[in-house]
Design a protein around this motif. Structure first.
Motif, PDB file in Angstrom:
ATOM      1  N   GLU A 178      47.795  -7.047 105.666  1.00  0.00           N
ATOM      2  CA  GLU A 178      48.392  -6.119 104.707  1.00  0.00           C
ATOM      3  C   GLU A 178      49.865  -5.907 105.006  1.00  0.00           C
ATOM      4  O   GLU A 178      50.685  -5.826 104.077  1.00  0.00           O
ATOM      5  CB  GLU A 178      47.638  -4.789 104.736  1.00  0.00           C
ATOM      6  CG  GLU A 178      46.241  -4.861 104.124  1.00  0.00           C
ATOM      7  CD  GLU A 178      45.471  -3.560 104.260  1.00  0.00           C
ATOM      8  OE1 GLU A 178      44.436  -3.414 103.589  1.00  0.00           O
ATOM      9  OE2 GLU A 178      45.911  -2.689 105.038  1.00  0.00           O
ATOM     10  N   ASN A 204      42.118 -12.051 100.036  1.00  0.00           N
ATOM     11  CA  ASN A 204      42.721 -11.580  98.804  1.00  0.00           C
ATOM     12  C   ASN A 204      43.213 -10.145  99.018  1.00  0.00           C
ATOM     13  O   ASN A 204      42.485  -9.321  99.567  1.00  0.00           O
ATOM     14  CB  ASN A 204      41.713 -11.597  97.647  1.00  0.00           C
ATOM     15  CG  ASN A 204      41.376 -13.003  97.192  1.00  0.00           C
ATOM     16  OD1 ASN A 204      42.193 -13.912  97.287  1.00  0.00           O
ATOM     17  ND2 ASN A 204      40.160 -13.186  96.690  1.00  0.00           N
ATOM     18  N   ALA A 252      48.732  -9.409  92.862  1.00  0.00           N
ATOM     19  CA  ALA A 252      47.801  -9.674  93.962  1.00  0.00           C
ATOM     20  C   ALA A 252      48.277 -10.900  94.733  1.00  0.00           C
ATOM     21  O   ALA A 252      48.922 -11.794  94.179  1.00  0.00           O
ATOM     22  CB  ALA A 252      46.386  -9.880  93.446  1.00  0.00           C
ATOM     23  N   ASN A 272      45.001  -6.866  97.060  1.00  0.00           N
ATOM     24  CA  ASN A 272      45.497  -6.166  95.877  1.00  0.00           C
ATOM     25  C   ASN A 272      46.810  -5.476  96.225  1.00  0.00           C
ATOM     26  O   ASN A 272      46.946  -4.880  97.298  1.00  0.00           O
ATOM     27  CB  ASN A 272      44.487  -5.134  95.378  1.00  0.00           C
ATOM     28  CG  ASN A 272      43.215  -5.767  94.839  1.00  0.00           C
ATOM     29  OD1 ASN A 272      43.250  -6.821  94.224  1.00  0.00           O
ATOM     30  ND2 ASN A 272      42.081  -5.112  95.074  1.00  0.00           N
ATOM     31  N   GLN A 281      46.389  -3.607  99.661  1.00  0.00           N
ATOM     32  CA  GLN A 281      45.032  -3.175  99.999  1.00  0.00           C
ATOM     33  C   GLN A 281      44.113  -4.389 100.049  1.00  0.00           C
ATOM     34  O   GLN A 281      43.942  -5.093  99.047  1.00  0.00           O
ATOM     35  CB  GLN A 281      44.529  -2.158  98.953  1.00  0.00           C
ATOM     36  CG  GLN A 281      45.384  -0.899  98.867  1.00  0.00           C
ATOM     37  CD  GLN A 281      44.937   0.037  97.751  1.00  0.00           C
ATOM     38  OE1 GLN A 281      43.973  -0.227  97.036  1.00  0.00           O
ATOM     39  NE2 GLN A 281      45.656   1.135  97.580  1.00  0.00           N
ATOM     40  N   LYS A 297      41.222  -6.774  99.728  1.00  0.00           N
ATOM     41  CA  LYS A 297      40.057  -6.838  98.841  1.00  0.00           C
ATOM     42  C   LYS A 297      38.904  -7.572  99.511  1.00  0.00           C
ATOM     43  O   LYS A 297      37.761  -7.118  99.483  1.00  0.00           O
ATOM     44  CB  LYS A 297      40.432  -7.542  97.536  1.00  0.00           C
ATOM     45  CG  LYS A 297      39.251  -7.718  96.582  1.00  0.00           C
ATOM     46  CD  LYS A 297      39.653  -8.477  95.323  1.00  0.00           C
ATOM     47  CE  LYS A 297      38.457  -8.660  94.405  1.00  0.00           C
ATOM     48  NZ  LYS A 297      38.803  -9.412  93.167  1.00  0.00           N
ATOM     49  N   SER A 298      39.205  -8.714 100.139  1.00  0.00           N
ATOM     50  CA  SER A 298      38.136  -9.508 100.753  1.00  0.00           C
ATOM     51  C   SER A 298      38.721 -10.511 101.737  1.00  0.00           C
ATOM     52  O   SER A 298      39.857 -10.962 101.592  1.00  0.00           O
ATOM     53  CB  SER A 298      37.323 -10.245  99.684  1.00  0.00           C
ATOM     54  OG  SER A 298      38.164 -11.067  98.886  1.00  0.00           O
ATOM     55  N   SER A 336      41.742 -10.817  90.686  1.00  0.00           N
ATOM     56  CA  SER A 336      42.286  -9.630  91.356  1.00  0.00           C
ATOM     57  C   SER A 336      41.926  -8.381  90.562  1.00  0.00           C
ATOM     58  O   SER A 336      41.565  -8.444  89.388  1.00  0.00           O
ATOM     59  CB  SER A 336      43.806  -9.744  91.496  1.00  0.00           C
ATOM     60  OG  SER A 336      44.426  -9.778  90.222  1.00  0.00           O
ATOM     61  N   ASP A 337      42.033  -7.245  91.223  1.00  0.00           N
ATOM     62  CA  ASP A 337      41.756  -5.955  90.588  1.00  0.00           C
ATOM     63  C   ASP A 337      43.031  -5.267  90.118  1.00  0.00           C
ATOM     64  O   ASP A 337      42.970  -4.221  89.477  1.00  0.00           O
ATOM     65  CB  ASP A 337      41.038  -5.030  91.580  1.00  0.00           C
ATOM     66  CG  ASP A 337      39.728  -5.627  92.079  1.00  0.00           C
ATOM     67  OD1 ASP A 337      39.065  -6.318  91.281  1.00  0.00           O
ATOM     68  OD2 ASP A 337      39.381  -5.411  93.251  1.00  0.00           O
ATOM     69  N   THR A 338      44.175  -5.838  90.454  1.00  0.00           N
ATOM     70  CA  THR A 338      45.468  -5.244  90.123  1.00  0.00           C
ATOM     71  C   THR A 338      46.355  -6.285  89.450  1.00  0.00           C
ATOM     72  O   THR A 338      46.102  -7.488  89.561  1.00  0.00           O
ATOM     73  CB  THR A 338      46.158  -4.717  91.393  1.00  0.00           C
ATOM     74  OG1 THR A 338      46.159  -5.757  92.390  1.00  0.00           O
ATOM     75  CG2 THR A 338      45.425  -3.504  91.945  1.00  0.00           C
TER      76      THR A 338
END
Length: 250
Positions: free
Chosen positions: A78, A244, A143, A246, A116, A118-119, A138-140
């Motif tokens: 991160e 991954n 990414a 985010n 953040q 993710k995995s 991605s959630d964002t």
């Protein structure tokens, strides 16, 4: 006759390369061998890799919130992602006085991000295993993804161990795709367009990059970037750790 000439090349994508000491790589591999691999938490259901040619071939979850080595390494990735965002926002320009300076290209010097995890997962591939072209969801809106090479068979690394001499690089620096030399077996291929090799002769920029796996090297890149892993042949394990991340703007 006075001429004023400027040259402007537009970037396509940014890669960040990080080199880890062999001692750190050995510690990660030891932790994986003693913890992650025995736990055998299958990650293949969410991955596209065709990793099944050997009884050891596997795609396994590396828990990033375990309060142990996984979480420690996740926190470090991160921080690296934050460094990527800081660097990718910068562009070098020359002012009217001819002095080079950095400018922010993403809309403000005070732009801050909160990476953040993710995995995280590992891939153990052997002869014949491969990964077809894909990107990472991605959630964002922003990414990042990364690949860390942990084990590389000698035929991919292009190195052999010679008695009384040590490790010697025997890779063919003149290898070419044109003669099917196998020079990129086991490499990671990134692509962001559909240009051909011949388009480059027309001054169209290359839209692909082959990266040779090197133990301890991590590549960080935007998650939208398409990539694949070519198969290799012969003995040995090709082991990678991937993640991954985010990116949330503060």
């Amino acid at each position: 006759m006075g001429l004023e000439i400027s040259f402007n090349t537009k970037p396509a994508v940014s890669f960040m390369s990080i080199s880890f000491d062999r001692e750190i790589v050995d510690e990660i591999n030891e932790y994986l061998d003693e913890n992650v691999i025995p736990q055998n938490i299958d990650a293949s259901g969410n991955l596209v890799g065709q990793i099944k040619k050997n009884e050891k071939s596997s795609q396994l979850i590396f828990p990033h919130d375990d309060g142990d080595v996984g979480e420690q390494f996740s926190n470090y990735i991160e921080r690296l992602a934050n460094q990527y965002m800081s660097n990718s926002n910068q562009s070098v320009v020359t002012d009217e006085a001819g002095v080079e300076c950095n400018i922010n290209i993403s809309g403000g010097e005070d732009r801050k991000y909160d990476p953040q995890m993710k995995s995280m997962w590992i891939v153990r591939s052997f002869e014949g295993d491969y990964n077809p072209e894909h990107d990472h969801p991605s959630d964002t809106d922003i990414a990042l993804s990364c690949i860390l090479y942990l084990k590389v068979p000698s035929q991919i690394a292009g190195k052999v161990e010679i008695p009384n001499w040590g490790e010697v690089d025997v890779s063919d620096s003149n290898g070419s795709l044109y003669n099917a030399s196998g020079v990129v077996d086991g490499y990671t291929r990134f692509t962001w367009g559909n240009n051909t090799w011949y388009d480059m002769k027309k001054l169209k920029p290359s839209t692909e990059q082959y990266i040779k796996p090197e133990i301890g090297r991590m590549i960080m890149f935007p998650s939208w970037l398409h990539h694949s892993v070519l198969p290799f042949f012969g003995e040995g394990e090709r082991r990678t750790l991937s993640a991954n991340i985010n990116i949330v703007e503060k």
